[in-house]
Motif scaffolding. Structure first.
Motif, PDB file in Angstrom:
ATOM      1  N   ARG A  78      -6.635  -0.505   2.748  1.00  0.00           N
ATOM      2  CA  ARG A  78      -5.751  -0.954   1.668  1.00  0.00           C
ATOM      3  C   ARG A  78      -4.286  -0.767   2.065  1.00  0.00           C
ATOM      4  O   ARG A  78      -3.452  -1.630   1.804  1.00  0.00           O
ATOM      5  N   ARG A  81      -3.339  -3.406   4.444  1.00  0.00           N
ATOM      6  CA  ARG A  81      -3.249  -4.718   3.782  1.00  0.00           C
ATOM      7  C   ARG A  81      -1.901  -4.883   3.075  1.00  0.00           C
ATOM      8  O   ARG A  81      -1.423  -6.002   2.888  1.00  0.00           O
ATOM      9  N   LYS A  82      -1.300  -3.761   2.680  1.00  0.00           N
ATOM     10  CA  LYS A  82       0.007  -3.832   2.016  1.00  0.00           C
ATOM     11  C   LYS A  82       1.092  -4.299   2.979  1.00  0.00           C
ATOM     12  O   LYS A  82       2.180  -4.685   2.557  1.00  0.00           O
ATOM     13  N   ALA A  85       0.821 -10.281   4.244  1.00  0.00           N
ATOM     14  CA  ALA A  85       1.103 -11.188   3.121  1.00  0.00           C
ATOM     15  C   ALA A  85       0.442 -12.521   3.424  1.00  0.00           C
ATOM     16  O   ALA A  85       0.134 -12.817   4.581  1.00  0.00           O
ATOM     17  N   LEU A  94       3.884 -17.483 -10.638  1.00  0.00           N
ATOM     18  CA  LEU A  94       3.799 -16.867 -11.950  1.00  0.00           C
ATOM     19  C   LEU A  94       4.621 -17.670 -12.948  1.00  0.00           C
ATOM     20  O   LEU A  94       5.538 -18.400 -12.572  1.00  0.00           O
ATOM     21  N   PHE A 104       8.982 -10.028  -8.548  1.00  0.00           N
ATOM     22  CA  PHE A 104       7.655  -9.525  -8.915  1.00  0.00           C
ATOM     23  C   PHE A 104       6.985  -8.881  -7.686  1.00  0.00           C
ATOM     24  O   PHE A 104       6.441  -7.767  -7.779  1.00  0.00           O
ATOM     25  N   ALA A 105       7.051  -9.590  -6.561  1.00  0.00           N
ATOM     26  CA  ALA A 105       6.430  -9.051  -5.332  1.00  0.00           C
ATOM     27  C   ALA A 105       7.101  -7.742  -4.927  1.00  0.00           C
ATOM     28  O   ALA A 105       6.443  -6.805  -4.451  1.00  0.00           O
ATOM     29  N   ARG A 107       8.621  -5.620  -7.011  1.00  0.00           N
ATOM     30  CA  ARG A 107       8.269  -4.600  -8.012  1.00  0.00           C
ATOM     31  C   ARG A 107       6.883  -4.017  -7.759  1.00  0.00           C
ATOM     32  O   ARG A 107       6.654  -2.837  -7.996  1.00  0.00           O
ATOM     33  N   VAL A 108       5.990  -4.864  -7.273  1.00  0.00           N
ATOM     34  CA  VAL A 108       4.637  -4.374  -6.966  1.00  0.00           C
ATOM     35  C   VAL A 108       4.704  -3.236  -5.952  1.00  0.00           C
ATOM     36  O   VAL A 108       3.930  -2.290  -5.999  1.00  0.00           O
ATOM     37  N   ARG A 109       5.684  -3.321  -5.055  1.00  0.00           N
ATOM     38  CA  ARG A 109       5.862  -2.249  -4.043  1.00  0.00           C
ATOM     39  C   ARG A 109       6.936  -1.241  -4.483  1.00  0.00           C
ATOM     40  O   ARG A 109       7.458  -0.502  -3.657  1.00  0.00           O
ATOM     41  N   HIS A 110       7.304  -1.292  -5.767  1.00  0.00           N
ATOM     42  CA  HIS A 110       8.289  -0.355  -6.331  1.00  0.00           C
ATOM     43  C   HIS A 110       9.628  -0.396  -5.596  1.00  0.00           C
ATOM     44  O   HIS A 110      10.213   0.636  -5.299  1.00  0.00           O
ATOM     45  N   ARG A 149       8.457 -15.356  -1.363  1.00  0.00           N
ATOM     46  CA  ARG A 149       7.814 -14.219  -2.026  1.00  0.00           C
ATOM     47  C   ARG A 149       6.959 -13.421  -1.042  1.00  0.00           C
ATOM     48  O   ARG A 149       6.949 -12.193  -1.058  1.00  0.00           O
ATOM     49  N   ASN A 153       8.572  -8.520   1.082  1.00  0.00           N
ATOM     50  CA  ASN A 153       8.311  -7.121   1.456  1.00  0.00           C
ATOM     51  C   ASN A 153       8.237  -6.919   2.965  1.00  0.00           C
ATOM     52  O   ASN A 153       7.623  -5.950   3.429  1.00  0.00           O
TER      53      ASN A 153
END
Lengths: 249, 235
Positions: A78, A81-82, A85, A94, A104-105, A107-110, A149, A153
């Motif tokens: 996991r 996988r982060k 992309a 979205l 959004f992408a 924020r998913v990774r803070h 997007r 990251n």
């Protein structure tokens, strides 16, 4: 633009005896491979060869029936996988504005950073549409947004599943240019395409699949070489545009 | 026809003079219905989201059950809540029977399955569309639910509206657990039932007209919002 200097890492993606059976039918049939650690690897083959399935397996979106996938010598996890992309053939956007899709992408990774999001949009020529609703963009713009997007990251591996099919030449140009840029910057790119000309332009390595099996894996130069005549017959047929023999399902 | 014209003029008169009794009844109706709708939305959306985004044994049975509960007869809910809150019931010590709180509880029980069933369908359809992207981003389950709820916000407004519509028009349950006490638990629907039984049809119709106007205004507002969101690609 991502800091490419920090991305020059080695990313070995490999599979061993990879199998995917659905209803007893092998859709991916005992594939063992190791992708080149850098550059762009392109998976080619006729429809139904298993190209997109292999890409999804490598990204961990589906679990293999047998065999394993390794990244830098370790089983696909996991956390690894982060660092990957993917851009899909039909971009999933979205119900938000263009810039909110990129944020959004993040924020998913803070790591929400509006400036970084704007830079991502700028890199694909969408900065003027930042506040527009994403789902009202044209097909080409939507695909560029999906790429922005995916790159937000700074992934170490980028998967592209026919991300340029049905695009107008202008959008295709943007995306090809961006793919080349990120590949040169050290991000490993693995893509599936039906566009042989694009595969020729961008690829460093070609994998050819047929009926779930890996038929050949070679450098792009060798694959597209017209002087070599040691290619499997199905590859010759594919390259010369001959239609495959009809198969019973 | 005379009843109708009289009712319209009475309704108009009651509204323009801000009749204190009417204002009190409308205020209580809105307070109870809006609170019940809010609570139902919290519980219903959580149930809907859980059913939409997870797979577990017995899930289909629960979905069938929740869908079936959409047609729950209000008087049955009223009776159950009455038994629970009556002095001899397990929650009798709370002393909630014949209070607005009891009416809110009854309405919440009635609306939650509606919100859960409708939001489950909406969220599941969107989740099917987003699933691969969410998986690709390696999102946690709570991140996925939050993103789905936000992206379905305009669709969920329609669900809220359906819940509110059921709530504001409900009479069977609230009359059992509220008791239709003047200046305390009398709401528009129970007042209409009372005025009708007294033969005061003009007053009953006037209240009915106000109730329908209220529902129409809320519907128009939400529909306008939804049309606008669809136009902008957010629905």
């Amino acid at each position: 633009m991502p800091d490419v200097s920090s991305q020059n890492q080695i990313h070995t993606l490999s599979t061993r005896n990879l199998m995917l059976n659905i209803d007893g039918r092998p859709l991916i049939d005992n594939i063992s491979l190791e992708l080149q650690p850098t550059g762009t690897s392109t998976i080619l083959g006729y429809n139904g060869a298993g190209k997109s399935l292999l890409l999804r397996l490598l990204h961990g979106l589906i679990q293999p029936s047998k065999g394993e996938i390794r990244c830098n010598g370790e089983r696909l996890s996991r956390s690894y996988r982060k660092k990957q992309a993917m851009v899909f053939q039909k971009p999933v956007l979205l119900r938000r504005s263009v810039i909110e899709n990129v944020r959004f992408a993040l924020r998913v990774r803070h790591r929400d950073d509006p400036d970084h999001a704007r830079q991502m949009l700028q890199a694909v020529g969408l900065e003027k549409q930042a506040l527009q609703p994403a789902r009202l963009l044209s097909g080409g713009e939507q695909q560029r947004l999906a790429l922005a997007r995916a790159l937000a990251n700074d992934p170490e591996v980028l998967f592209l599943d026919e991300a340029t099919s049905n695009l107008d030449p202008a959008s295709l140009g943007w995306i090809e240019h961006r793919i080349q840029e990120i590949s040169d910057g050290g991000t490993k790119v693995v893509m599936v395409t039906h566009d042989l000309a694009m595969a020729h332009r961008l690829s460093d390595e070609i994998l050819f699949l047929d009926n779930g099996r890996l038929i050949t894996q070679s450098s792009a130069q060798a694959f597209f070489s017209s002087t070599r005549n040691d290619k499997p017959e199905i590859v010759e047929s594919f390259l010369t545009g001959r239609l495959p023999e009809p198969r019973l399902a | 026809m005379q009843d109708f014209s009289e009712s319209f003029s009475l309704a108009f008169q009651l509204l323009t003079t801000f009749d204190p009794d009417l204002v009190e009844i409308i205020g209580l109706s809105l307070r109870i219905s809006l609170t019940a709708t809010l609570l139902s939305c919290i519980f219903g959306c959580l149930i809907g989201a859980a059913l939409a985004t997870t797979r577990f044994p017995g899930r289909t049975v629960i979905i069938i059950l929740v869908n079936a509960l959409m047609g729950l007869p209000p008087v049955v809910v009223g009776l159950i809540v009455y038994l629970m809150l009556s002095r001899a019931g397990p929650f009798g010590w709370l002393g909630l029977l014949y209070t607005p709180s009891a009416m809110i509880i009854a309405q919440t029980l009635l609306i939650t399955p509606i919100v859960a069933a409708l939001s489950r369908q909406l969220l599941e359809d969107t989740h099917t569309e987003y699933r691969e992207q969410f998986e690709s981003l390696v999102m946690s389950h709570s991140q996925q639910v939050r993103a789905l709820l936000w992206d379905c916000r305009y669709g969920l407004l329609t669900v809220v509206l359906a819940g509110f519509g059921r709530s504001i028009a409900e009479v069977g349950a609230v009359i059992i657990v509220g008791g239709n006490i003047e200046h305390y638990t009398r709401v528009m629907t129970t007042a209409i039932a009372l005025e009708t039984s007294k033969g005061n049809l003009s007053m009953a119709l006037a209240l009915g007209i106000i109730l329908m106007t209220l529902a129409l205004v809320v519907n128009a507002l939400v529909s306008g919002l939804r049309i606008n969101s669809t136009r902008l690609g957010y629905a």
